[in-house]
Design a protein around this motif. Structure first.
Motif, short mmCIF file in Angstrom:
data_model
loop_
_atom_site.label_atom_id
_atom_site.label_comp_id
_atom_site.label_asym_id
_atom_site.label_seq_id
_atom_site.Cartn_x
_atom_site.Cartn_y
_atom_site.Cartn_z
N LEU A 37 0.81 -1.22 0.00
CA LEU A 37 0.00 0.00 0.00
C LEU A 37 0.84 1.27 0.00
CD1 LEU A 37 -2.81 -0.95 2.56
CD2 LEU A 37 -2.75 -1.38 0.10
N THR A 105 -6.59 7.25 7.16
CA THR A 105 -7.32 6.78 5.99
C THR A 105 -6.73 7.24 4.67
OG1 THR A 105 -8.78 8.71 6.00
CG2 THR A 105 -9.51 6.79 7.27
N PRO A 144 -12.29 3.12 4.63
CA PRO A 144 -11.39 2.12 5.22
C PRO A 144 -10.09 2.77 5.67
CG PRO A 144 -11.43 1.92 2.82
CD PRO A 144 -12.51 2.90 3.18
N TYR A 146 -5.94 2.61 6.69
CA TYR A 146 -4.75 1.90 6.24
C TYR A 146 -4.58 0.60 7.02
CZ TYR A 146 -2.64 5.22 2.98
OH TYR A 146 -2.37 6.00 1.89
N GLU A 148 -6.85 -1.37 8.33
CA GLU A 148 -7.77 -2.38 7.80
C GLU A 148 -7.23 -2.96 6.50
OE1 GLU A 148 -12.29 -1.36 9.02
OE2 GLU A 148 -11.30 0.20 7.84
N ARG A 149 -6.78 -2.11 5.63
CA ARG A 149 -6.28 -2.55 4.33
C ARG A 149 -4.98 -3.36 4.47
NH1 ARG A 149 -5.64 2.89 1.41
NH2 ARG A 149 -5.02 1.59 -0.36
N GLN A 152 -5.81 -6.88 5.52
CA GLN A 152 -6.27 -7.67 4.38
C GLN A 152 -5.09 -8.17 3.53
OE1 GLN A 152 -8.93 -4.93 2.46
NE2 GLN A 152 -10.50 -5.11 4.06
N GLN A 153 -3.97 -7.45 3.62
CA GLN A 153 -2.75 -7.84 2.90
C GLN A 153 -1.87 -8.78 3.72
OE1 GLN A 153 -1.48 -6.70 -0.20
NE2 GLN A 153 -3.31 -5.55 -0.73
#
Length: 379
Positions: A37, A105, A144, A146, A148-149, A152-153
């Motif tokens: 990200l 975010t 969302p 960072y 949270e993202r 997911q990664q």
């Protein structure tokens, strides 16, 4: 359709659409450490060298660039990297709930709905730090984060802040997705950061609020503020000496601060010319949300623009999006918003607590001292 920007007054230090700001820092820091990200464009624009490793982000509440540079004599650790300190804009308004959510975010307050210290909810005002008696923060702030993202990664992350911040409204709105690790003192938080990094946590966020608290309680010009900076800087130095070599450390802040002139405060209770047609105020002293009686929006905003032209920049809600960012947050400021210049502000003694009105240190507006924050890669 986006509204054409209104030209800001000369005193307003606002970023252009092309300028990087606090909302770009997390993505740039991830790129600095070579993590998922990461935003390479932001990393380059913010002059952060790339070197893969774990990431430690330190956010110091209230440590504006202007007061920091004028007090570097009290900060030997930061003074040693003086040439590497980047002056960066925070977001609008320059206040904690808005800024930390934009940091967390990558979005501006217009989109996150975190548009100030407090927002009007019916006939009352809701504090966006706590969300007390308000909606679920996840429903209010739907962007969302960072964290949270990253989850997911498959990237593990931790947020280190006071025990009372676990599950708080702002933590849920801005930083959800990371594991919370509690620490009261600086040494407790620094030790927690070291433990997390040594056990392999890839992204660690360390928050420090004492400089902000001291500024609000004693003023930026006080010896107490200088002492708070000195204590933080000494603790930072100890932490940096203990970090593993593989850790990339980035330090920033959420906003700056100014010392208010209480003689320049406007009290709505004493100004019937301004109070006429106003239903409730929200926001904060230096960035006032103006909620009017139904049908009187344009009338009130025009009157405020005329009466306050020497001390404030008043914008109608249809003019705010270029500053706040496009999105539903622009509906939360009521008829408009007033940003104050110099050391002035506006309060309402009929509804606001005396201790809030009496605070010597404040922020929220668009002056350089409030809008500029430091960004430094420390390791």
């Amino acid at each position: 359709m986006a509204i054409s920007p209104v030209s800001p007054p000369a005193w307003a230090d606002v970023p252009s659409q092309a300028d990087p700001c606090l909302a770009d820092v997390f993505g740039a820091a991830l790129a600095c450490a070579g993590l998922p990200l990461g935003d390479e464009t932001a990393r380059t624009r913010l002059s952060l060298d790339r070197e893969e490793g774990q990431l430690l982000i330190i956010l110091v509440d209230g440590l504006g660039y202007v007061p920091l540079m004028s007090h570097l004599g009290h900060a030997s650790t930061l003074r040693s990297v003086r040439d590497d300190i980047v002056s960066l804009h925070t977001i609008v308004p320059s206040t904690t709930a808005a800024a930390i959510t934009s940091f967390g975010t990558g979005e501006k307050p217009g989109k996150t709905r975190m548009v100030g210290y407090a927002v009007a909810r019916g006939d009352s005002v809701m504090n966006l730090l706590a969300f007390e008696n308000g909606p679920d923060p996840l429903a209010w702030q739907e962007c969302p984060t960072y964290f949270e993202r990253l989850s997911q990664q498959g990237v593990k992350s931790a947020v280190i802040s006071p025990p009372t911040f676990a599950g708080s409204g702002l933590t849920k709105a801005a930083l959800r997705g990371a594991r919370h690790v509690a620490g009261k003192t600086w040494d407790e938080r620094a030790s927690a950061a070291l433990r997390e990094l040594k056990k392999g946590t890839q992204v660690v966020y360390l928050y420090w609020s004492e400089i902000d608290h001291t500024g609000h309680g004693h003023a930026v010009s006080s010896w107490e503020w200088s002492d708070a900076l000195e204590a933080f800087d000494a603790g930072l130095g100890r932490l940096l000496l203990s970090l593993p070599r593989t850790v990339r450390t980035v330090l920033t802040a959420d906003h700056g601060m100014i010392d208010i002139d209480h003689g320049a405060l406007i009290d709505l209770a004493d100004r019937p010319d301004l109070a006429d047609g106003v239903r409730i105020l929200a926001g904060e002293t230096r960035a006032v949300h103006i909620h009017t009686e139904a049908g009187r929006e344009s009338e009130v905003i025009d009157r405020w623009k005329n009466e306050l032209s020497d001390v404030a920049w008043v914008l109608g809600c249809d003019e705010s999006a270029p500053l706040l960012g496009e999105g539903p947050g622009n509906r939360e400021i009521g008829a408009g918003i007033a940003f104050f210049n110099g050391r002035a502000g506006l309060v309402d003694s009929r509804s606001q607590k005396p201790e809030m009105i009496a605070m010597p240190g404040v922020h929220g507006s668009l002056t350089e001292a409030e809008m500029r924050i430091p960004l430094i890669r420390l390791s």
